[in-house]
Design a protein around this motif. Structure first.
Motif, PDB file in Angstrom:
ATOM      1  N   PRO A 176      -1.870  -7.235   6.554  1.00 38.05           N
ATOM      2  CA  PRO A 176      -0.538  -7.626   7.157  1.00 38.05           C
ATOM      3  C   PRO A 176       0.432  -6.236   7.280  1.00 38.05           C
ATOM      4  O   PRO A 176       1.446  -6.375   7.616  1.00 38.05           O
ATOM      5  N   SER A 177      -0.129  -4.990   7.223  1.00 36.78           N
ATOM      6  CA  SER A 177       0.614  -4.079   7.398  1.00 36.78           C
ATOM      7  C   SER A 177       0.650  -3.388   8.782  1.00 36.78           C
ATOM      8  O   SER A 177      -0.683  -3.183   9.022  1.00 36.78           O
ATOM      9  N   CYS A 186      11.076 -12.050   0.764  1.00 40.35           N
ATOM     10  CA  CYS A 186       9.723 -12.217   0.603  1.00 40.35           C
ATOM     11  C   CYS A 186       9.048 -13.446   1.407  1.00 40.35           C
ATOM     12  O   CYS A 186       9.685 -14.420   1.465  1.00 40.35           O
ATOM     13  N   ALA A 214      -1.092 -13.793   3.176  1.00 35.45           N
ATOM     14  CA  ALA A 214      -0.120 -12.377   3.194  1.00 35.45           C
ATOM     15  C   ALA A 214       1.159 -12.762   2.867  1.00 35.45           C
ATOM     16  O   ALA A 214       1.563 -13.499   3.121  1.00 35.45           O
ATOM     17  N   ARG A 240       4.515 -10.343   2.566  1.00 37.99           N
ATOM     18  CA  ARG A 240       5.302  -9.453   3.282  1.00 37.99           C
ATOM     19  C   ARG A 240       6.795  -9.174   2.528  1.00 37.99           C
ATOM     20  O   ARG A 240       7.506 -10.232   2.562  1.00 37.99           O
ATOM     21  N   LEU A 270       9.874  -3.252   6.701  1.00 37.34           N
ATOM     22  CA  LEU A 270       8.744  -3.851   6.026  1.00 37.34           C
ATOM     23  C   LEU A 270       8.818  -2.549   4.771  1.00 37.34           C
ATOM     24  O   LEU A 270       8.144  -1.741   4.912  1.00 37.34           O
ATOM     25  N   SER A 273       3.149  -5.158   1.872  1.00 40.10           N
ATOM     26  CA  SER A 273       2.558  -6.183   2.352  1.00 40.10           C
ATOM     27  C   SER A 273       1.392  -5.869   1.880  1.00 40.10           C
ATOM     28  O   SER A 273       0.700  -5.039   1.637  1.00 40.10           O
TER      29      SER A 273
END
Length: 1161
Positions: free
Chosen positions: A728-729, A889, A896, A898, A907, A910
């Motif tokens: 998720p990054s 959140c 996932a 984040r 962001l 994550s």
């Protein structure tokens, strides 16, 4: 009518409960830009350090004969170098004066070569100058001219000497003198009309400089094409520097005569330059002590004088001029310190001293008052001290001056007034502290040294601006010398000061290694008596010494086993040693970076194994990232072309296996370093197997893993592809795609540079240095410029007022009114939340966007925040740190999580919250933790009108603000993962032992967690233990007529209220596990969404046809038919107020409220 303002007492503000609520995701790596610059431009070092190696003393006195153009008064001043020339024969007097002048200069430069020329001729001067230049080569020469016995300088630029018979005065051209002396040189002219010399000196210097340039061009044209000459034949000796840079000191102005007051010495200017203390004390020469003994009266006065003049010059001159005159050359620095006194004294007698370079007037600087006070105190005590001396006492007792203590106090006041302002005003607008040079002088005193180091450390803690100032004023040689000190009391200050210096100027590593200063840091690091913070500072300094410096690596290779021992030390609480472990780990990473020999030694010390263990188990994300970084440099050093030993090859493969497992770490900071390290392994694999085939790859470069004999490199490639597809990054995906696209392209992060840059910012020190370093790596902190204590107090008071006046059951009786009902988007709202303290609503829709609205439906921002990934669906939305500075959140169906900053839309973190521990390459559970299809069908068949097996899986998340924990599960899994967001790692997973998945989660501040299951049961866990949870409410036989629980609520009596997807309510006792179903009519349709108001004891149920409001005891309050609404997709109560936000499948949103509440909105 006058307004009345009420001020809440500070004592009441301090009692607010929000002060006890922790703040999550506030570590530096969450909010700072990690892409920092590698180095900082530093220009404090002198490019051309110089030494005056030769001194020409030219005495044109002609004792007994007055010059023709000077009419002397009677009586007239006559002392030369404190000698009466008429008390002896003229020749003897001349020789004595010259010898005394030499002795006076030797106090300031004892190692120079001195040559005297007494009543000389032109040839004498020429021979003297050329001889001294030949011996001095490119170093500086001092030319001191005493012209008291000759006429004044001429308007053509000539000074006077004699013929051989002393029958005539012979003019000597400054032009010739400058050519004979060459450069670099310094001239002192003690004669009347001295400024005439200065003006013409500049003219002749410019002429000579042009001639030299012409000579250089001719040499380049004549000699460079010829290759048969040696370098010495090709380039005749030319001056190393321009004569324009020569220095000149003159005693008076153009039309001024030297003072003739009989109470003054005839060479008053020279006396000021060579014996400043004596002339300042009105020619008293019986002061006990020596100049070099600071504990004596004379030594203390000289010490104060040096501090005063240095400080005046530093505060008055441009930095380049100060460096050149007061730091480049010891003798020049002494002369210019004394020149400041000469300006003050000569001016009082009608003479205006001159110099080149020209200096601004400094005779009225306020620090001269402190000097006068020191002189007065000395004169007051002098009779008593002299009496003690005459009686035979070697060390007379006297009251030391309070000058340095007073100046340190003034510096402390400056720090207290300005250190807090540095985060709110520009550095260039911050006025430099005028006492800084004095602080450096105090470092020479044992009695004031600790206090001075303390203040200096706090000054450097302001940031790079302060470090630059301290280096420019000359801190470096002082603190370098102090590394030889043995006092334990100074260690905290010295290691911190050096940490700030090395963070700004890494080139200092050369000086420290040369002077064996690294031994000081080694002893501090290995001294268990020192605090962990101080040892961490020492580890940082050692890391800087080996950073990209081979000699430093070689010198400190011996430290590696001791650092490994530190990392193997058991730790009770990770925050106590996180900084120490961080820099110890980074030291290893830099010590063997690009150094294959160091890697082999490290393997013998089991350093990689230690890092592997810390990577998997340590609680600090920064430490785990450092471990991954160090393992990456270990693998990268293996690609240097040196053949690897078998043990080192095995160690590289083992380290890679640990790195693959760490790709599911909860911190993107860690995962990025892991990914870079895995790329280093692929590069290593390519080097060791240039043409790999399945047989050689399995036998040579990799060890078979598992029954399918997948090689390590294959697992690495598979892991990188998985990251590119699922992580998720954004940064992780970019790095992975870069590796896949071009495996040979270097990949790196700025993690190490960022860690070092933390020492370049302000406020990295605690009030007690012995307790260690503060915000630096120790976790949560706020920028007081953006969110100061007053603003936070205001928020906490607002929160307190809202919580003190919550909505009650009676307020919901008429909750039919809508504030707005708008179709805001074509996308369906999937989750929404009303902020508990601020007046806005957050909506997550099916397009993966977040939208923010005021309570009247007005958008808060023009653009939406993209929070989901392609192919994923948002399932959960919650506020983190809602009581302070809110974060968002987001949980998606690919498991996932984040974390976004609502104000900056950045962001922050994550990770994948659910993964297969047995196969970390997969991001979702595929083992026994995933609910089997048979179990799904059996559970669904026992439920009326429920088709759970066909419903897409849903990610379930519960955020606990009090414990800073996230509980995560899924409707197709029978485990609950517990994540500690401070540590950014999964503490453990809790097995529900149920045949169905988890549909909802709730937790409290005591560490209890309840999971609503798909079979209608509730599992409650006690998670207070970090080792393993305790199952309080065990799974029971599924309640056949009970459908999946979609909502849970806990009250103050530790009782749970569960809501099923058929609208059934059941109360659960946490301690006994006993449940009781409330007599609520079962709905004929599925409940699409449900929520419970925490203070109003009201619940809202959304069915396909209506929106129902009930009490928590099952009593129906009222319902709203869906005749004018689309089908509900999600709903959420305000935590305290009588507000309900409802999202519909057609993209519209409604806000319901009671009559008593709408007017206040």
């Amino acid at each position: 009518m006058n307004d009345t303002f009420y001020v809440t007492p500070v004592s009441e503000l301090e009692k607010l409960e929000d002060w006890n609520n922790p703040l999550a995701f506030q570590a530096a790596h969450h909010h700072e830009n990690l892409n920092v610059s590698d180095t900082v431009e530093v220009e404090w070092r002198l490019r051309d350090r110089m030494k005056t190696v030769s001194v020409a003393l030219v005495m044109c006195l002609h004792i007994g004969v007055d010059p023709p153009d000077v009419a002397k008064i009677n009586p007239c001043s006559k002392l030369e170098c404190w000698i009466d020339p008429f008390a002896m024969t003229p020749r003897r007097a001349l020789e004595s004066i010259a010898a005394e002048l030499q002795r006076q200069y030797e106090r300031w430069q004892s190692k120079a070569r001195y040559k005297s020329s007494l009543d000389p001729t032109q040839e004498d001067i020429k021979k003297l100058c050329m001889t001294l230049r030949r011996n001095a080569r490119e170093e500086r020469i001092l030319f001191h001219y005493n012209g008291h016995g000759v006429p004044r300088p001429t308007a053509n630029g000539e000074i006077w000497v004699f013929n051989k018979n002393f029958t005539q005065y012979i003019p000597l051209s400054l032009y010739d003198l400058q050519k004979w002396m060459s450069s670099p040189s310094i001239f002192v002219f003690d004669c009347s009309h001295a400024a005439v010399i200065l003006n013409l000196f500049v003219k002749f210097a410019d002429q000579i400089d042009k001639e030299l340039e012409e000579t250089r061009r001719n040499l380049a044209q004549n000699f460079l094409p010829t290759l048969t000459h040696t370098p010495t034949q090709m380039t005749p000796q030319l001056p190393a520097s321009s004569p324009l840079h020569d220095i000149l000191l003159g005693a008076c102005g153009e039309n001024e005569l030297l003072p003739m007051n009989p109470e003054l010495p005839a060479d008053l200017f020279t006396s000021c330059l060579t014996t400043p203390i004596k002339i300042a004390l009105h020619m008293i020469d019986k002061i006990p002590g020596t100049v070099t003994d600071r504990k004596s009266m004379l030594g203390e006065l000289n010490w104060i004088f040096t501090a005063v003049t240095d400080t005046i010059a530093w505060n008055s001159l441009p930095k380049d001029i100060f460096q050149r005159l007061f730091r480049q050359d010891l003798l020049v620095a002494s002369l210019f310190r004394n020149f400041l006194l000469a300006e003050r004294i000569m001016r009082s007698y009608g003479c205006h001293v001159c110099s080149r370079p020209a200096l601004p007037p400094m005779f009225e600087h306020r620090l001269w008052n402190a000097w006068d006070m020191a002189l007065d105190l000395c004169l007051k005590q002098l009779p008593s001290v002299l009496k003690q001396t005459e009686s035979g006492i070697r060390e007379p007792v006297y009251e030391p001056s309070s000058f340095f203590a007073d100046q340190l106090t003034a510096f402390s006041v400056w720090l207290s007034e300005n250190s807090l302002l540095t985060s709110t005003i520009e550095r260039e607008n911050l006025k430099q502290p005028e006492q800084l040079p004095i602080v450096l002088q105090v470092l020479l005193s044992q009695s004031h040294r600790q206090r001075a180091l303390d203040l200096l450390a706090r000054f450097l803690d302001i940031g790079t601006w302060a470090v630059h100032l301290a280096l420019s004023v000359g801190i470096f040689p002082y603190v370098l010398r102090l590394l030889q000190a043995t006092s334990d009391d100074l260690r905290p200050y010295l290691v911190f000061i050096w940490a700030k210096i090395l963070a700004v100027d890494r080139a200092c590593q050369i000086d420290i290694i040369r002077e064996k200063g690294h031994e000081y840091f080694i002893s501090t690091l290995t001294d268990v008596r020192s605090s962990n913070g101080v040892r961490a500072l020492a580890a940082f300094n050692l890391t800087c010494l080996v950073d990209n410096y081979t000699k430093g690596q070689d010198e400190l290779l011996q430290v590696v086993p001791r650092v490994v021992d530190i990392l193997n030390t058991p730790v009770t609480y990770f925050r106590e040693t996180s900084a120490l472990f961080l820099w110890s780990t980074l030291f290893l990473g830099q010590a063997w970076r690009s150094n294959s020999h160091a890697c082999e030694k490290a393997v013998l010390s089991s350093a990689p194994e230690t890092l592997q263990t810390l990577l998997a188990t340590h609680d600090s994300p920064e430490v785990r990232a450092a471990c991954a970084y160090a393992l990456g440099t270990f693998l990268s050093a293996s690609t240097s072309g040196v053949e690897l030993s078998e043990r080192r090859s095995d160690q590289s493969r083992t380290a890679t296996t640990y790195l693959i497992k760490s790709l599911h770490d909860g911190s993107p900071l860690v995962r990025q370093e892991v990914l870079v390290a895995l790329h280093h392994f692929l590069t290593l694999f390519t080097h060791t197997n240039p043409n790999p085939n399945p047989t050689t790859a399995a036998n040579n470069a990799n060890r078979p893993v598992g029954p399918t004999y997948i090689t390590v490199s294959d697992r690495v490639n598979e892991a990188i592809r998985t990251v590119a597809a699922c992580d998720p990054s954004y940064e992780m995906v970019q790095i992975a795609e870069s590796i896949i696209t071009d495996p040979q392209k270097p990949v790196q992060t700025k993690f190490f540079q960022w860690c070092c840059s933390r020492f370049r910012v302000s406020n990295t020190i605690t009030r007690d240095l012995g307790s260690g370093i503060s915000p630096q790596i120790r976790g949560a902190f706020y920028n007081e410029d953006e969110d100061d204590c007053f603003a936070r107090s205001g928020r906490y008071w607002r929160n307190h007022c809202i919580r003190s006046n919550p909505s009650r059951l009676a307020d919901f009786q008429h909750m039919r009114e809508t504030i707005f009902n708008n179709r805001i988007s074509a996308a369906t709202p999937l989750a929404l939340r009303l902020h508990p303290y601020e007046n806005y609503l957050t909506v997550a829709n099916s397009n993966g966007n977040l939208n923010f609205y005021e309570l009247d439906g007005t958008p808060r921002s023009k653009s939406a925040l993209k929070v989901g990934s392609v192919g994923s669906t948002i399932n959960t939305l919650d506020y983190i740190n809602a009581h302070d500075r809110t974060l968002i959140c987001i949980g998606t169906d690919n498991h996932a999580i984040r974390i976004f900053d609502e104000s900056t839309q950045r962001l922050l973190s994550s990770w994948i919250a659910l993964y297969d521990e047995h196969n970390p390459l997969h991001t979702t559970a595929t083992t026994h933790h995933q609910r089997s299809p048979s179990n799904v069908s059996s559970a669904s068949s026992s439920t009326t009108s429920t088709t759970v097996s066909t419903t897409p899986s849903k990610f379930v998340v519960d955020w606990n603000q009090h414990l800073c924990r996230i509980y995560a599960s899924s409707t197709d899994m029978n485990i609950v993962a517990l994540w500690d967001v401070e540590r950014e790692r999964c503490l453990y997973t809790m097995d529900t032992n149920a045949s169905s998945g988890v549909y909802c989660l709730i937790s409290d501040s005591n560490g209890f967690c309840a999971a609503g299951m798909g079979d209608g049961t509730v599992n409650c866990f006690d998670t207070r233990s970090r080792d393993s949870p305790v199952l309080i409410i065990p799974p029971t036989t599924p309640i056949n007529r009970h459908s999946p629980i979609i909502s849970l609520n806990v009250n103050t009596n530790d009782r749970l209220l569960s809501i099923s997807n058929m609208g059934q309510l059941r109360r659960w006792d946490i301690e006994s596990g006993v449940s009781a179903e409330l007599s609520v009519p079962q709905t004929s349709q599925n409940v699409l969404a449900a929520d419970v108001h925490s203070t109003g004891n009201v619940l809202a149920l959304a069915t396909p046809n209506a929106l129902q409001f009930k009490t928590c005891f099952g009593d129906l309050l009222f319902d709203i038919k869906h005749s004018k609404f689309a089908q509900v997709s999600c709903l959420s109560f305000h935590q305290y107020r009588q507000l309900l936000a409802v999202g519909f499948n057609d993209g519209s949103i409604s806000m319901f409220t009671g009559k008593t509440n709408s007017s206040s909105l």
